[in-house]
Design an enzyme around this catalytic site. Structure first.
Site, PDB file in Angstrom:
ATOM      1  N   ASP A  95      14.076  69.681 -38.938  1.00 46.02           N
ATOM      2  CA  ASP A  95      15.524  69.772 -39.072  1.00 46.02           C
ATOM      3  C   ASP A  95      16.198  68.816 -38.090  1.00 46.02           C
ATOM      4  O   ASP A  95      15.524  68.104 -37.344  1.00 46.02           O
ATOM      5  CB  ASP A  95      15.993  71.206 -38.839  1.00 46.02           C
ATOM      6  CG  ASP A  95      15.949  71.589 -37.372  1.00 46.02           C
ATOM      7  OD1 ASP A  95      14.845  71.581 -36.785  1.00 46.02           O
ATOM      8  OD2 ASP A  95      17.009  71.874 -36.788  1.00 46.02           O
ATOM      9  N   GLY A 112      13.754  76.493 -30.299  1.00 47.09           N
ATOM     10  CA  GLY A 112      14.962  76.286 -31.068  1.00 47.09           C
ATOM     11  C   GLY A 112      14.904  75.145 -32.055  1.00 47.09           C
ATOM     12  O   GLY A 112      15.677  74.200 -31.945  1.00 47.09           O
ATOM     13  N   THR A 113      14.023  75.205 -33.032  1.00 47.18           N
ATOM     14  CA  THR A 113      13.928  74.158 -34.054  1.00 47.18           C
ATOM     15  C   THR A 113      12.957  74.633 -35.129  1.00 47.18           C
ATOM     16  O   THR A 113      12.370  75.703 -35.024  1.00 47.18           O
ATOM     17  CB  THR A 113      13.435  72.831 -33.431  1.00 47.18           C
ATOM     18  OG1 THR A 113      13.551  71.796 -34.400  1.00 47.18           O
ATOM     19  CG2 THR A 113      11.991  72.928 -32.980  1.00 47.18           C
ATOM     20  N   THR A 114      12.786  73.824 -36.157  1.00 48.79           N
ATOM     21  CA  THR A 114      11.717  74.060 -37.128  1.00 48.79           C
ATOM     22  C   THR A 114      11.081  72.723 -37.482  1.00 48.79           C
ATOM     23  O   THR A 114      11.770  71.792 -37.898  1.00 48.79           O
ATOM     24  CB  THR A 114      12.251  74.732 -38.405  1.00 48.79           C
ATOM     25  OG1 THR A 114      12.873  75.968 -38.069  1.00 48.79           O
ATOM     26  CG2 THR A 114      11.111  74.999 -39.383  1.00 48.79           C
ATOM     27  N   LYS A 138      14.010  64.215 -34.931  1.00 50.39           N
ATOM     28  CA  LYS A 138      12.860  64.935 -34.388  1.00 50.39           C
ATOM     29  C   LYS A 138      11.529  64.418 -34.934  1.00 50.39           C
ATOM     30  O   LYS A 138      10.482  65.001 -34.657  1.00 50.39           O
ATOM     31  CB  LYS A 138      12.993  66.432 -34.673  1.00 50.39           C
ATOM     32  CG  LYS A 138      14.246  67.052 -34.048  1.00 50.39           C
ATOM     33  CD  LYS A 138      14.354  68.526 -34.366  1.00 50.39           C
ATOM     34  CE  LYS A 138      15.649  69.092 -33.824  1.00 50.39           C
ATOM     35  NZ  LYS A 138      15.807  70.527 -34.178  1.00 50.39           N
TER      36      LYS A 138
END
Length: 217
Positions: free
Chosen positions: A38, A21-23, A54
Site C-alpha cells: 500500500d 502499520g502497513t501491508t 514501499k
C-alpha cells in the site's frame, strides 16, 4: 550486574509497534515474483503521508518491500544497492537473490540489540523466482506467498483462497493487488492505493491501483 539496571536486551514493545502499520505482499509463481504494498505512511494514528513508495529495486530483477522506520529503511536500501554493485564491479560470483537476502539477514542479526526497525520482503529472479521474508532480528524464511504488516491477516486470507503456483504473472499481480486492497478496506493503517510489481528474467513491470481514481501505469 551493577551499572546495567537500565539496559534492555530486547527492543521495547513501543518500538516493535512501529513495524506493524502497513501491508505488504509477496508471492512466487512459475516464471515470476510478485511484490505489492500500500502507499500510506502512519505515525501512530496520524496519516503522515498518503503517497509513500514501499517497493524499491536493487536492480531491474531484484526488489524489496519496505515497512518500519523510514530512516532505517533508507539506510538498508542504499547499503544493499552498494553491496550489489560492488560485487558486480569486483567480478565475483553472480549476485543471487538468496545471497543478498543472506547478507542482509546477517547485518540485521548482528544489530539485534540495537536493531534496524524494519520488515522486508526481498524477491527477484536469478536462475528462478525467489522470495524471502526478513524481520528486524535477522530471521529469514523463504516463502511461496506471504503477507506482512498490520493488514496481513486480511491479506493472507485472500492469498490463501486464491494462490496457486500455476498462476500466470498477470493473474498473480491481480491476486496480490486484491489482497492489499482488501487490507485497505479493513485496516486503518493501510491506505490510499497499491503498487504491484511483476519481476521476471526480463526485468520488472509495475502497476499502480487506486480505489477512487483511474489506475496509473
Amino acid at each position: 550486574m551493577e551499572g546495567f539496571g537500565e539496559f534492555e536486551s530486547r527492543p521495547s514493545k513501543d518500538k516493535i509497534k512501529i513495524l506493524k502499520g502497513t501491508t505488504t505482499v509477496g508471492l512466487v509463481v512459475k516464471d515470476a515474483v510478485i511484490l505489492a504494498a500500500d502507499r500510506r505512511a502512519s505515525a501512530g494514528f496520524f496519516v503522515a503521508n498518503k503517497m509513500v513508495r514501499k517497493i524499491v529495486y536493487i536492480d531491474d530483477r531484484i526488489g524489496m518491500t519496505t515497512a518500519g522506520s523510514v530512516a532505517d529503511l533508507q539506510f538498508i536500501y542504499n547499503y544493499m544497492k552498494n553491496i550489489y554493485h560492488y560485487n558486480l564491479i569486483s567480478g565475483n560470483r553472480p549476485v543471487t537473490v538468496k545471497s543478498l537476502a543472506t547478507y542482509l539477514t546477517n547485518i540485521l542479526s548482528q544489530n539485534k540489540y540495537f536493531p534496524y526497525l524494519v520488515q522486508i520482503l526481498m524477491g527477484g529472479y536469478d536462475t528462478q523466482p525467489r522470495l524471502f521474508n526478513l524481520d528486524y532480528l535477522g530471521d529469514m524464511t523463504e516463502e511461496t506467498y506471504v503477507a506482512t504488516g498490520s493488514g496481513s491477516p486480511v491479506a493472507m486470507g485472500v492469498l490463501e483462497d486464491g494462490y496457486s503456483p500455476d498462476l500466470t504473472g498477470d493473474q498473480a499481480m491481480d491476486l496480490a493487488a486484491r489482497a492489499v486492497m482488501s487490507a485497505i478496506k479493513r485496516d486503518s493503517f493501510t491506505g490510499t492505493g497499491v503498487i504491484v510489481t511483476k519481476i521476471t528474467k526480463e526485468g520488472h513491470v509495475e502497476r499502480e491501483i487506486y480505489p477512487n481514481r483511474k489506475e496509473a501505469m
